[in-house]
Design a protein around this motif. Structure first.
Motif, PDB file in Angstrom:
ATOM      1  N   MET A 157      32.471  76.321 -26.592  1.00 56.66           N
ATOM      2  CA  MET A 157      31.062  76.063 -26.855  1.00 56.66           C
ATOM      3  C   MET A 157      30.758  74.568 -26.867  1.00 56.66           C
ATOM      4  SD  MET A 157      27.953  76.794 -27.349  1.00 56.66           S
ATOM      5  CE  MET A 157      27.921  78.581 -27.394  1.00 56.66           C
ATOM      6  N   LYS A 158      31.717  73.740 -27.257  1.00 57.12           N
ATOM      7  CA  LYS A 158      31.467  72.302 -27.291  1.00 57.12           C
ATOM      8  C   LYS A 158      31.207  71.750 -25.892  1.00 57.12           C
ATOM      9  CE  LYS A 158      33.817  69.799 -30.312  1.00 57.12           C
ATOM     10  NZ  LYS A 158      34.940  69.252 -31.104  1.00 57.12           N
ATOM     11  N   GLN A 159      31.818  72.352 -24.868  1.00 62.13           N
ATOM     12  CA  GLN A 159      31.523  71.940 -23.494  1.00 62.13           C
ATOM     13  C   GLN A 159      30.087  72.283 -23.125  1.00 62.13           C
ATOM     14  OE1 GLN A 159      35.603  73.580 -21.803  1.00 62.13           O
ATOM     15  NE2 GLN A 159      34.559  72.391 -20.234  1.00 62.13           N
ATOM     16  N   ALA A 160      29.678  73.513 -23.425  1.00 63.53           N
ATOM     17  CA  ALA A 160      28.305  73.931 -23.133  1.00 63.53           C
ATOM     18  C   ALA A 160      27.302  73.053 -23.874  1.00 63.53           C
ATOM     19  CB  ALA A 160      28.113  75.401 -23.505  1.00 63.53           C
ATOM     20  N   ILE A 161      27.596  72.732 -25.128  1.00 56.26           N
ATOM     21  CA  ILE A 161      26.718  71.867 -25.913  1.00 56.26           C
ATOM     22  C   ILE A 161      26.587  70.496 -25.259  1.00 56.26           C
ATOM     23  CG2 ILE A 161      26.590  70.554 -28.081  1.00 56.26           C
ATOM     24  CD1 ILE A 161      27.608  73.068 -29.517  1.00 56.26           C
TER      25      ILE A 161
ATOM     26  N   GLU B 212      27.927  67.597 -35.581  1.00 58.39           N
ATOM     27  CA  GLU B 212      28.550  66.286 -35.393  1.00 58.39           C
ATOM     28  C   GLU B 212      28.840  66.028 -33.919  1.00 58.39           C
ATOM     29  OE1 GLU B 212      31.940  66.385 -37.947  1.00 58.39           O
ATOM     30  OE2 GLU B 212      30.779  65.878 -39.760  1.00 58.39           O
ATOM     31  N   TRP B 213      29.196  67.091 -33.193  1.00 58.59           N
ATOM     32  CA  TRP B 213      29.461  66.942 -31.765  1.00 58.59           C
ATOM     33  C   TRP B 213      28.170  66.620 -31.001  1.00 58.59           C
ATOM     34  CZ3 TRP B 213      33.304  65.724 -28.884  1.00 58.59           C
ATOM     35  CH2 TRP B 213      33.261  65.944 -27.505  1.00 58.59           C
ATOM     36  N   VAL B 214      27.084  67.283 -31.361  1.00 60.99           N
ATOM     37  CA  VAL B 214      25.785  66.980 -30.757  1.00 60.99           C
ATOM     38  C   VAL B 214      25.452  65.508 -30.955  1.00 60.99           C
ATOM     39  CG1 VAL B 214      23.285  67.337 -30.977  1.00 60.99           C
ATOM     40  CG2 VAL B 214      24.823  69.310 -30.920  1.00 60.99           C
ATOM     41  N   GLU B 215      25.631  65.007 -32.169  1.00 55.51           N
ATOM     42  CA  GLU B 215      25.330  63.613 -32.470  1.00 55.51           C
ATOM     43  C   GLU B 215      26.239  62.667 -31.680  1.00 55.51           C
ATOM     44  OE1 GLU B 215      25.423  62.935 -36.658  1.00 55.51           O
ATOM     45  OE2 GLU B 215      23.940  64.497 -37.093  1.00 55.51           O
ATOM     46  N   LYS B 216      27.499  63.034 -31.527  1.00 55.45           N
ATOM     47  CA  LYS B 216      28.433  62.190 -30.779  1.00 55.45           C
ATOM     48  C   LYS B 216      28.037  62.113 -29.307  1.00 55.45           C
ATOM     49  CE  LYS B 216      33.305  61.443 -29.771  1.00 55.45           C
ATOM     50  NZ  LYS B 216      34.667  61.588 -30.271  1.00 55.45           N
ATOM     51  N   VAL B 217      27.710  63.261 -28.713  1.00 57.57           N
ATOM     52  CA  VAL B 217      27.307  63.286 -27.304  1.00 57.57           C
ATOM     53  C   VAL B 217      26.015  62.493 -27.118  1.00 57.57           C
ATOM     54  CG1 VAL B 217      26.545  64.756 -25.406  1.00 57.57           C
ATOM     55  CG2 VAL B 217      28.454  65.486 -26.852  1.00 57.57           C
ATOM     56  N   GLN B 218      25.056  62.708 -27.996  1.00 56.15           N
ATOM     57  CA  GLN B 218      23.787  62.002 -27.895  1.00 56.15           C
ATOM     58  C   GLN B 218      23.985  60.494 -28.041  1.00 56.15           C
ATOM     59  OE1 GLN B 218      20.908  62.403 -31.119  1.00 56.15           O
ATOM     60  NE2 GLN B 218      19.278  62.776 -29.615  1.00 56.15           N
ATOM     61  N   ARG B 219      24.841  60.104 -28.952  1.00 54.55           N
ATOM     62  CA  ARG B 219      25.119  58.675 -29.165  1.00 54.55           C
ATOM     63  C   ARG B 219      25.721  58.045 -27.913  1.00 54.55           C
ATOM     64  NH1 ARG B 219      27.033  59.486 -33.804  1.00 54.55           N
ATOM     65  NH2 ARG B 219      29.227  59.577 -33.239  1.00 54.55           N
TER      66      ARG B 219
ATOM     67  N   LYS C 155      37.468  69.912 -26.768  1.00 59.68           N
ATOM     68  CA  LYS C 155      38.277  70.481 -27.854  1.00 59.68           C
ATOM     69  C   LYS C 155      39.037  69.381 -28.601  1.00 59.68           C
ATOM     70  CE  LYS C 155      42.109  73.596 -28.824  1.00 59.68           C
ATOM     71  NZ  LYS C 155      43.172  74.456 -28.258  1.00 59.68           N
ATOM     72  N   LYS C 156      39.437  68.343 -27.860  1.00 61.07           N
ATOM     73  CA  LYS C 156      40.169  67.220 -28.454  1.00 61.07           C
ATOM     74  C   LYS C 156      39.222  66.159 -29.012  1.00 61.07           C
ATOM     75  CE  LYS C 156      43.928  67.864 -25.123  1.00 61.07           C
ATOM     76  NZ  LYS C 156      44.691  67.241 -24.015  1.00 61.07           N
ATOM     77  N   ASN C 157      37.934  66.504 -29.059  1.00 62.54           N
ATOM     78  CA  ASN C 157      36.914  65.596 -29.573  1.00 62.54           C
ATOM     79  C   ASN C 157      36.748  64.366 -28.686  1.00 62.54           C
ATOM     80  OD1 ASN C 157      34.976  65.634 -31.646  1.00 62.54           O
ATOM     81  ND2 ASN C 157      36.012  63.968 -32.717  1.00 62.54           N
ATOM     82  N   VAL C 158      36.983  64.542 -27.379  1.00 61.79           N
ATOM     83  CA  VAL C 158      36.875  63.442 -26.418  1.00 61.79           C
ATOM     84  C   VAL C 158      35.726  63.729 -25.465  1.00 61.79           C
ATOM     85  CG1 VAL C 158      38.007  62.212 -24.534  1.00 61.79           C
ATOM     86  CG2 VAL C 158      39.330  62.898 -26.548  1.00 61.79           C
ATOM     87  N   ILE C 159      34.825  62.771 -25.332  1.00 64.91           N
ATOM     88  CA  ILE C 159      33.726  62.867 -24.375  1.00 64.91           C
ATOM     89  C   ILE C 159      33.745  61.603 -23.519  1.00 64.91           C
ATOM     90  CG2 ILE C 159      32.006  61.841 -25.933  1.00 64.91           C
ATOM     91  CD1 ILE C 159      31.255  64.723 -23.555  1.00 64.91           C
TER      92      ILE C 159
ATOM     93  N   ALA D 274      24.267  70.676 -22.321  1.00 58.14           N
ATOM     94  CA  ALA D 274      22.904  70.970 -22.759  1.00 58.14           C
ATOM     95  C   ALA D 274      22.238  69.742 -23.374  1.00 58.14           C
ATOM     96  CB  ALA D 274      22.910  72.123 -23.759  1.00 58.14           C
ATOM     97  N   VAL D 275      22.993  68.958 -24.135  1.00 59.66           N
ATOM     98  CA  VAL D 275      22.452  67.713 -24.695  1.00 59.66           C
ATOM     99  C   VAL D 275      22.074  66.758 -23.565  1.00 59.66           C
ATOM    100  CG1 VAL D 275      22.966  65.666 -26.084  1.00 59.66           C
ATOM    101  CG2 VAL D 275      23.643  67.927 -26.909  1.00 59.66           C
TER     102      VAL D 275
END
Length: 330
Positions: free
Chosen positions: A239-243, A11-18, A192-196, A246-247
């Motif tokens: 790991m969410k930061q690294a992801i 879900e995080w990958v999809e959020k970053v990509q979006r 971590k807070k689901n904020v990008i 990478a995206v």
């Protein structure tokens, strides 16, 4: 890795990509960065050859600041910025400067030379004293311990011989024979807070590497470095930061400027489709353990995949790092 965590990462990958697809201002920005870097690479290489920096000092460049004809190299000690070398585009004479912030922050190393303004790197007595200080006299730690861990890991991964190198077949991406931080349009420190967040200033990968998989095949490695391992900043959270980064790299590869970026990174001969990027969290052994060890997550619509890895740091000094990693199992 359990299914709940896998789903969270997907879900995080999809959020970053979006975020990257819906707000594409970065495409032109990073296209211009690539154009400038391609155009001026020879200038920077020639400038870098005009001076030598000996350990424990290292010269850095930030991708995104490499443009025009202003050839500035950031000097760092234990990862902390302590000076700047500027090389003239015409005369190519390296000159050292230490600004007020650098001088004040370096007092923690017992630095007492103060502000230095545009002194010859090769002939100035003040520049000589600067080099002597960082070679023989500096003590203590940087303002942020994380910078020291990152710098030490840079040095470890830069080793070209297998003797005393913890992980072989991997090298940091460099530009003009200097360490670089790959700029990204994303700021992922609050992942971590689901904020990008996305902006012109964005963020930076801690270390971007190339890893040899087999003859003729290499892949990128995006490493996020932490100096502590604690429950509120765990392997799994980081790991969410690294992801995120990478995206961004994946999207950049597939952008109009992707061909130029692959050449800048020294990866022009690699495949551009169904690509795998290693996402790595490097932190000391401590309160948490990683839940991943080489699992893959697909980036929707592109066909690229992310492979999740860890580096558990056991010990380090200014130029060496001992760690165990999930790469050992590959």
């Amino acid at each position: 890795m359990d299914e709940a965590l896998r789903k969270e990462y997907e879900e995080w990958v999809e959020k970053v990509q979006r975020e990257l697809v819906d707000h594409k201002e970065w495409v032109e920005q990073y296209g211009n960065y690539a154009k400038n870097m391609m155009e001026h690479k020879d200038l920077f290489i020639k400038a870098r050859k005009t001076f030598h920096v000996y350990k424990p000092l290292h010269a850095y460049l930030t991708i995104g600041n490499v443009k025009d004809k202003h050839v500035n190299f950031d000097l760092r000690y234990l990862g902390q910025s302590v000076g700047t070398i500027k090389v003239g585009a015409r005369k190519r004479k390296p000159r050292l400067s230490v600004n007020e912030t650098q001088a004040n922050n370096s007092e923690r190393f017992n630095y007492r030379l103060g502000i230095i303004e545009n002194k010859s790197w090769s002939t100035s007595e003040l520049a000589k004293a600067f080099r002597t200080f960082y070679k023989n006299e500096a003590v203590g730690s940087p303002r942020q311990e994380e910078h020291m861990v990152e710098s030490a890991l840079f040095s470890e991964l830069e080793k070209t011989k297998s003797v005393n190198k913890t992980l072989c077949g991997i090298q940091p991406v460099s530009y003009a024979n200097s360490r670089i931080h790959m700029k990204t349009s994303l700021k992922a420190s609050d992942a971590k807070k689901n904020v990008i967040e996305q902006s012109k200033t964005g963020g930076e990968t801690d270390i971007l590497c190339r890893r040899n998989i087999k003859l003729g095949e290499s892949r990128f490695v995006v490493i996020e470095v932490k100096d502590e391992n604690k429950k509120n900043e765990s392997f799994d959270d980081t790991m969410k930061q690294a992801i995120s980064y990478a995206v961004f790299i994946s999207e950049l590869i597939h952008s109009n400027a992707g061909k130029d970026w692959m050449k800048i990174w020294g990866m022009e001969n690699q495949i551009k489709e169904n690509y795998i990027i290693d996402c790595v969290v490097a932190m000391p052994k401590g309160a948490t353990e990683p839940s991943y060890a080489g699992e893959k997550i697909e980036i929707p619509g592109i066909g690229d995949k992310l492979e999740l890895h860890y580096m558990k740091i056991k010990d380090y000094d200014s130029e060496n790092v001992e760690f165990e990693s999930s790469f050992d199992n590959k």
